[in-house]
Design a protein around this motif. Sequence first.
Motif, PDB file in Angstrom:
ATOM      1  N   GLN A 109      -2.639  -0.704  -3.207  1.00  0.00           N
ATOM      2  CA  GLN A 109      -3.453   0.476  -2.941  1.00  0.00           C
ATOM      3  C   GLN A 109      -2.547   1.703  -3.017  1.00  0.00           C
ATOM      4  N   TRP A 120      -7.997  -2.055   3.361  1.00  0.00           N
ATOM      5  CA  TRP A 120      -7.338  -2.793   2.277  1.00  0.00           C
ATOM      6  C   TRP A 120      -6.730  -4.094   2.806  1.00  0.00           C
ATOM      7  N   ALA A 158     -13.734  -0.986  -0.855  1.00  0.00           N
ATOM      8  CA  ALA A 158     -12.363  -1.472  -0.990  1.00  0.00           C
ATOM      9  C   ALA A 158     -12.082  -2.015  -2.385  1.00  0.00           C
ATOM     10  N   GLU A 198      -7.950   3.658   5.571  1.00  0.00           N
ATOM     11  CA  GLU A 198      -8.059   3.111   4.217  1.00  0.00           C
ATOM     12  C   GLU A 198      -7.072   1.962   4.030  1.00  0.00           C
ATOM     13  N   ASN A 199      -5.851   2.122   4.559  1.00  0.00           N
ATOM     14  CA  ASN A 199      -4.883   1.024   4.507  1.00  0.00           C
ATOM     15  C   ASN A 199      -5.424  -0.199   5.237  1.00  0.00           C
ATOM     16  N   ALA A 207       0.852  -1.193   0.000  1.00  0.00           N
ATOM     17  CA  ALA A 207       0.000   0.000   0.000  1.00  0.00           C
ATOM     18  C   ALA A 207       0.888   1.244   0.000  1.00  0.00           C
ATOM     19  N   GLN A 259      -6.024  -3.261  -8.282  1.00  0.00           N
ATOM     20  CA  GLN A 259      -5.333  -1.999  -8.046  1.00  0.00           C
ATOM     21  C   GLN A 259      -6.357  -0.954  -7.623  1.00  0.00           C
ATOM     22  N   GLN A 260      -5.994  -0.122  -6.655  1.00  0.00           N
ATOM     23  CA  GLN A 260      -6.880   0.951  -6.216  1.00  0.00           C
ATOM     24  C   GLN A 260      -6.103   2.257  -6.113  1.00  0.00           C
TER      25      GLN A 260
END
Length: 575
Positions: free
Chosen positions: A248, A318, A333, A314-315, A152, A281-282
């Motif tokens: 991410q 993920w 996510a 957010e991490n 990430a 992938q984000q």
Amino acid sequence: MNRSHVISFCLLLCAVQTLMGAEKPTVLSKTVQVPMRDGVLLATDVYQSPNVKQAPVVLMRTPYNKARAKKAAERFAEAGLIAVVQDCRGKFESEGIFYPYDNEGQDGFDTIEWLGKQPWCNGKIGMWGASYVGATQWLAANEHPPGLVTIAPTATFSSFYRNLYLGGALRISLIARWASGNSQKPEGAEVTQDWRGTLLHLPMSEVDNEIGWSIPWLEGMLTHPEHDGFWNRTELTDDIVDLKLPMQHIVGYYDFFSRESVNNFTRMQQEARDPETRRQQQLILGPWDHGSIGRSKVGDVDFGENAVIDAAGENLKWFERRLLGKQPEQDRADVPVRYFSLGDNVWFNATTWPPQGFTATSFYLHSNGKANTSDGDGRLDLCPSTTDEAADRFQADPNDPAPACPVTDKRPLISATWAPVDQRPIEKRNDVLVYTSEPYTEPLSFAGNAQAKLFVSADTPDADWVVKLIDVHPNGFSQNLAVGILRGRFRNSEQQPTLLKPGEVYEITVDLGPIAAQIGKGHRLRVDICGAYFPLFDRNPNSGEGPFGKDTKISTERVYHDAVRPSQIILPCKQ
């Protein structure tokens, strides 16, 4: 209830509270020394809930003191992961000598290999962190360590050259100030107090000594403006497509890593050789600069509560999805792209970057040859010129370079920011060309990668062209949205620079990077063009001598916008 009953009840309540408190898991931490292949020991903190005996591991490797990651590490551990934070080689409690990026790939591999052998690791390992800490992820991943299953990387690069150099120009204040705090300072040495003099010093090859002492690795970076073999240790762009990792990516438009982070996402989503990797992938693209990720206030602009995100959260979401197998809340996510639009200050979801539904639209420069300053006659509209409009010109003086943002008592030169700040004081300088649209009667929205196509000339062997995209608010506030720079001798190639021929007209393309914004009703779109963005980029001496030269030349630069040379800004606009 008599007194004895009250006392008994209170004792019982205290006992229950004590038991309840005891049942609440706490995070335990310990420091271990992890051996590298050459015997160097790296200090490593392990965070683990006592009721978690074996779990996936998330790793951070940092040169900025592992203790600073304690809060995030405890949060990850409370969620059922085991968090590991390590001081990079030669930093804080770790042994060895710190040389930026040089050992991070191998040390990352060795650390991940060691983690995989620990009884508390279930064999799944992820990495997280921003900036340099993000780069340690790319460098380790490129070594293909066993057990690494996701990363990430926030606000970072896969090509350090393209982070440090843009269009051939060097992010001088960034690397000089970072070097002053991350190199070995000799006893008795002091960091310069004259940052203006230091950053203007020629030849460029001596700037490290002007900081206060010799920094060989910095001198190497300063003296290799070409994208040559010097950068190979940190050049991963062609290799990352071979990785098989969900990723991410988080970054802001005003971050100096914005191009690299967005390009990393785009490359992995579109070009990764493994189809499953392309699907996992984000990108989260917000309104922030490097120091404000997740906040609403950035520079002089408050983008509102909608701009606030919990980056560590957010991490965590993920990792819960990729390492713990939890389903994402409301499928967020799994949204490939979430991007924030400046101006209307709202988030949008998309499947790709650039997002679909936007069309490249040209906005043409016009004037009667006097576009200098915001009081000049520069205009911007959708119609190309049909007449022989006079070219605009300005003089770029290396000894008085146009500043990146106004210098104030609260913001000295060395603290120049990439964030949005009012550009009006700079637009009063005669060496700045200003082109402004009429006020918009309906909002103008765009999202994607912006660029400028200009026809230019200079009377010196080299010169810079800086292009700023501006949102002029109804009250006059001049908000920079995006900026790009191109050093003339690098107009055709990063590897093989070619000097300008004085007076010859060249068509150049200036990359303005990723941007999404809405120019609101009553606002005006503006383009500023000048010859410097100092000290965020080094000023061009205009002599063409390179990093070992001492001469400077005042350059007369021209921008043409007639019927056969239609200089323009190209924005991906909503149709």
